[in-house]
Design a protein around this motif. Structure first.
Motif, PDB file in Angstrom:
ATOM      1  N   ALA A 165     -58.299 -40.007 -41.191  1.00 34.21           N
ATOM      2  CA  ALA A 165     -59.614 -40.302 -41.750  1.00 34.21           C
ATOM      3  C   ALA A 165     -60.219 -41.534 -41.094  1.00 34.21           C
ATOM      4  O   ALA A 165     -61.403 -41.542 -40.720  1.00 34.21           O
ATOM      5  N   VAL A 166     -59.426 -42.577 -40.927  1.00 34.09           N
ATOM      6  CA  VAL A 166     -59.899 -43.802 -40.283  1.00 34.09           C
ATOM      7  C   VAL A 166     -60.350 -43.512 -38.856  1.00 34.09           C
ATOM      8  O   VAL A 166     -61.435 -43.926 -38.425  1.00 34.09           O
ATOM      9  N   VAL A 167     -59.519 -42.793 -38.113  1.00 31.40           N
ATOM     10  CA  VAL A 167     -59.823 -42.535 -36.706  1.00 31.40           C
ATOM     11  C   VAL A 167     -61.020 -41.597 -36.565  1.00 31.40           C
ATOM     12  O   VAL A 167     -61.858 -41.789 -35.674  1.00 31.40           O
ATOM     13  N   SER A 168     -61.133 -40.595 -37.414  1.00 29.01           N
ATOM     14  CA  SER A 168     -62.281 -39.680 -37.301  1.00 29.01           C
ATOM     15  C   SER A 168     -63.592 -40.433 -37.476  1.00 29.01           C
ATOM     16  O   SER A 168     -64.561 -40.191 -36.743  1.00 29.01           O
TER      17      SER A 168
ATOM     18  N   GLY B 165     -64.653 -34.223 -34.847  1.00 28.79           N
ATOM     19  CA  GLY B 165     -65.012 -33.021 -35.595  1.00 28.79           C
ATOM     20  C   GLY B 165     -63.800 -32.194 -35.970  1.00 28.79           C
ATOM     21  O   GLY B 165     -63.694 -31.691 -37.092  1.00 28.79           O
ATOM     22  N   LYS B 166     -62.858 -32.077 -35.041  1.00 28.83           N
ATOM     23  CA  LYS B 166     -61.649 -31.307 -35.316  1.00 28.83           C
ATOM     24  C   LYS B 166     -60.785 -31.997 -36.367  1.00 28.83           C
ATOM     25  O   LYS B 166     -60.162 -31.341 -37.209  1.00 28.83           O
ATOM     26  N   MET B 167     -60.720 -33.323 -36.314  1.00 27.28           N
ATOM     27  CA  MET B 167     -59.970 -34.064 -37.335  1.00 27.28           C
ATOM     28  C   MET B 167     -60.577 -33.830 -38.710  1.00 27.28           C
ATOM     29  O   MET B 167     -59.856 -33.585 -39.685  1.00 27.28           O
ATOM     30  N   ILE B 168     -61.905 -33.922 -38.790  1.00 26.75           N
ATOM     31  CA  ILE B 168     -62.576 -33.734 -40.074  1.00 26.75           C
ATOM     32  C   ILE B 168     -62.390 -32.305 -40.572  1.00 26.75           C
ATOM     33  O   ILE B 168     -62.208 -32.070 -41.771  1.00 26.75           O
ATOM     34  N   ARG B 169     -62.413 -31.336 -39.660  1.00 30.74           N
ATOM     35  CA  ARG B 169     -62.176 -29.949 -40.069  1.00 30.74           C
ATOM     36  C   ARG B 169     -60.772 -29.778 -40.627  1.00 30.74           C
ATOM     37  O   ARG B 169     -60.568 -29.089 -41.629  1.00 30.74           O
ATOM     38  N   SER B 170     -59.800 -30.413 -39.993  1.00 26.92           N
ATOM     39  CA  SER B 170     -58.425 -30.323 -40.509  1.00 26.92           C
ATOM     40  C   SER B 170     -58.337 -30.955 -41.894  1.00 26.92           C
ATOM     41  O   SER B 170     -57.749 -30.384 -42.824  1.00 26.92           O
ATOM     42  N   LEU B 171     -58.910 -32.136 -42.032  1.00 23.68           N
ATOM     43  CA  LEU B 171     -58.852 -32.820 -43.318  1.00 23.68           C
ATOM     44  C   LEU B 171     -59.607 -32.045 -44.397  1.00 23.68           C
ATOM     45  O   LEU B 171     -59.279 -32.136 -45.586  1.00 23.68           O
ATOM     46  N   SER B 172     -60.615 -31.280 -43.989  1.00 19.63           N
ATOM     47  CA  SER B 172     -61.421 -30.512 -44.934  1.00 19.63           C
ATOM     48  C   SER B 172     -60.830 -29.140 -45.243  1.00 19.63           C
ATOM     49  O   SER B 172     -61.400 -28.389 -46.039  1.00 19.63           O
ATOM     50  N   SER B 173     -59.714 -28.830 -44.644  1.00 22.11           N
ATOM     51  CA  SER B 173     -59.067 -27.534 -44.870  1.00 22.11           C
ATOM     52  C   SER B 173     -58.197 -27.581 -46.124  1.00 22.11           C
ATOM     53  O   SER B 173     -57.893 -28.652 -46.667  1.00 22.11           O
ATOM     54  N   SER B 174     -57.776 -26.418 -46.568  1.00 19.70           N
ATOM     55  CA  SER B 174     -56.922 -26.336 -47.762  1.00 19.70           C
ATOM     56  C   SER B 174     -55.573 -27.008 -47.551  1.00 19.70           C
ATOM     57  O   SER B 174     -54.897 -27.364 -48.522  1.00 19.70           O
ATOM     58  N   ALA B 175     -55.188 -27.218 -46.302  1.00 15.90           N
ATOM     59  CA  ALA B 175     -53.910 -27.875 -46.025  1.00 15.90           C
ATOM     60  C   ALA B 175     -53.930 -29.346 -46.413  1.00 15.90           C
ATOM     61  O   ALA B 175     -52.879 -29.930 -46.727  1.00 15.90           O
ATOM     62  N   TYR B 176     -55.107 -29.973 -46.392  1.00 11.37           N
ATOM     63  CA  TYR B 176     -55.194 -31.413 -46.648  1.00 11.37           C
ATOM     64  C   TYR B 176     -56.085 -31.789 -47.828  1.00 11.37           C
ATOM     65  O   TYR B 176     -55.941 -32.899 -48.355  1.00 11.37           O
ATOM     66  N   ARG B 177     -56.979 -30.928 -48.235  1.00  7.20           N
ATOM     67  CA  ARG B 177     -57.810 -31.268 -49.400  1.00  7.20           C
ATOM     68  C   ARG B 177     -57.001 -31.147 -50.686  1.00  7.20           C
ATOM     69  O   ARG B 177     -56.201 -30.236 -50.854  1.00  7.20           O
ATOM     70  N   SER B 178     -57.281 -32.043 -51.607  1.00 11.35           N
ATOM     71  CA  SER B 178     -56.584 -32.013 -52.894  1.00 11.35           C
ATOM     72  C   SER B 178     -57.029 -30.822 -53.739  1.00 11.35           C
ATOM     73  O   SER B 178     -56.205 -30.187 -54.402  1.00 11.35           O
TER      74      SER B 178
ATOM     75  N   TYR C 277     -62.545 -40.893 -45.263  1.00 11.76           N
ATOM     76  CA  TYR C 277     -62.956 -39.495 -45.127  1.00 11.76           C
ATOM     77  C   TYR C 277     -64.426 -39.336 -45.511  1.00 11.76           C
ATOM     78  O   TYR C 277     -65.216 -38.722 -44.777  1.00 11.76           O
ATOM     79  N   LEU C 278     -64.816 -39.930 -46.634  1.00 14.06           N
ATOM     80  CA  LEU C 278     -66.219 -39.838 -47.055  1.00 14.06           C
ATOM     81  C   LEU C 278     -67.121 -40.597 -46.088  1.00 14.06           C
ATOM     82  O   LEU C 278     -68.235 -40.139 -45.779  1.00 14.06           O
TER      83      LEU C 278
END
Length: 408
Positions: A315-318, A342-355, A387-388
């Motif tokens: 999140a920090v790096v993105s 963009g790819k980092m944010i997409r990963s973080l926004s996926s079901s694998a990383y979202r709460s 992230y936000l």
């Protein structure tokens, strides 16, 4: 007027097309910000009605309840900062009122003797965002006072700010210690020097960044977590870790602080040495990431690929990469940084990383202090904050705005 409107249409179409081409356009920033707002509303239902510890910090793995902290904890500024970002992203006045209340609880930090270097995390993330969005002169007073308090930790014989003015294992107290996290706190000093504070605050920030650049990094541009200096001569004694795997390993979040910090230093100073260095510490990080671009907690942990990830570092790096992409002169490199963000944010926004429904945080799978066994594979408030922040920066770029421009 028709000509101007036609130009705007063509301009924003080009921005969207370019965004899709390089990857970040595939993230729906508006919906992702709305997701964060909905998670905040869930958290609001958990907040203690009163008490000393009422600021969210983390949700441990497999749990749903936030662990709460007092205003003195180094993470206390991230929650009010998140509320300010939610107000910025949704324009919901409810978040503005909540952010104001949460920020005001931190005011004593600006007036007390500095207990450590974290005033930037605490005060700039809360009052700094509040002042940026409202121009409230009361907030400005707190920011200026906090900058002066932070500056009391500067040791001119060393040239850096003391991070921990107390005994910490392996730091050879009372010698002078500086941790890489401290790079983020320099933004408070830069801001204050340009908004009514002493010009000396600017010099302190520049000195800290330059001395850290010289002593905190190995030949391959990976960062130590901490450097210990002789407090009288300023000579470097050793580079060590406190939260990483080993003294010579690349702790993911530490490298993330370096990427974010030197990008910010270039923005604030225009010194190309900082821009060049920001790219060097970024490139070594990017070269060693796993496929989904969310790092393991330490790049040198021998347990990889079974080691914990650290979504907070991603999140920090993105967020930092989105800004760095607007600053570098090489267009190819700028596009690469923006695509990676963009790819980092997409990963973080996926079901694998979202709460999601698992808990009321934004993200899962962050790692706080692995050697201590603290907050491992957890939801942590600073991961949510950055992230936000990254989503808001992304939204600006998708709209063709500069990162400092107000969202429409």
């Amino acid at each position: 007027m028709a000509t101007i409107n036609t130009f705007r249409t063509l301009f924003f179409t080009a921005v969207v097309v370019l965004g899709c081409k390089i990857g970040y356009g595939q993230v729906n920033s508006r919906k992702s910000i709305a997701y964060c707002a909905s998670q905040i509303n869930k958290t609001l239902g958990q907040l203690p009605a009163d008490g000393v510890k009422n600021i969210p910090r983390s949700i441990l793995s497999g749990q749903q309840q936030w662990q709460f902290i007092s205003y003195q904890d180094w993470c206390s500024g991230f929650w009010p900062g998140i509320l300010w970002y939610a107000y910025e992203g949704t324009k919901d006045a409810k978040f503005k009122a909540l952010a104001d209340e949460a920020s005001r609880a931190l005011k004593p930090l600006s007036l007390h003797k500095a207990e450590d270097h974290d005033l930037g995390f605490q005060i700039f993330n809360s009052y700094g965002n509040g002042y940026r969005l409202t121009g409230n002169p009361e907030y400005k007073e707190v920011l200026l006072a906090a900058a002066d308090t932070l500056a009391t930790l500067f040791n001119p014989k060393v040239g850096t700010i003391l991070s921990w003015p107390r005994s910490v294992p392996n730091m050879e107290w009372p010698q002078h210690n500086t941790i890489i996290d401290n790079m983020i706190n320099l933004e408070l000093l830069f801001w204050a020097s340009k908004n009514g504070g002493s010009k000396n605050l600017y010099e302190i920030a520049v000195s800290h960044a330059k001395v850290t650049l010289k002593n905190h990094f190995r030949p391959d541009y990976t960062s130590y977590h901490a450097v210990v200096y002789d407090r009288e001569t300023g000579m470097k004694i050793k580079g060590v870790t406190h939260q990483g795997y080993a003294d010579d390993s690349m702790w993911a979040r530490g490298q993330a602080w370096a990427i974010y910090g030197y990008t910010m230093c270039y923005r604030e100073t225009g010194d190309t040495e900082f821009l060049d260095f920001a790219q060097k510490v970024t490139d070594v990080y990017l070269q060693r990431l796993p496929v989904d671009l969310v790092p393991y907690w330490d790049f040198n942990d021998p347990a990889i690929p079974k080691a914990p990830r650290d979504a907070s570092a991603a999140a920090v790096v993105s967020s930092a990469l989105l800004e760095l992409s607007t600053l570098v002169k090489d267009k190819k490199k700028a596009l690469n940084y923006r695509e990676k963000a963009g790819k980092m944010i997409r990963s973080l926004s996926s079901s694998a990383y979202r709460s999601g429904e698992k808990n009321s945080a934004f993200l899962l799978h962050s790692t706080g202090h692995k050697p201590k066994g603290s907050e491992v594979d957890a939801s942590i408030i600073y991961a949510d904050y950055y992230y936000l922040e990254a989503l808001l920066r992304l939204q600006r770029l998708q709209k063709g705005l500069g990162l400092a421009e107000a969202l429409e």
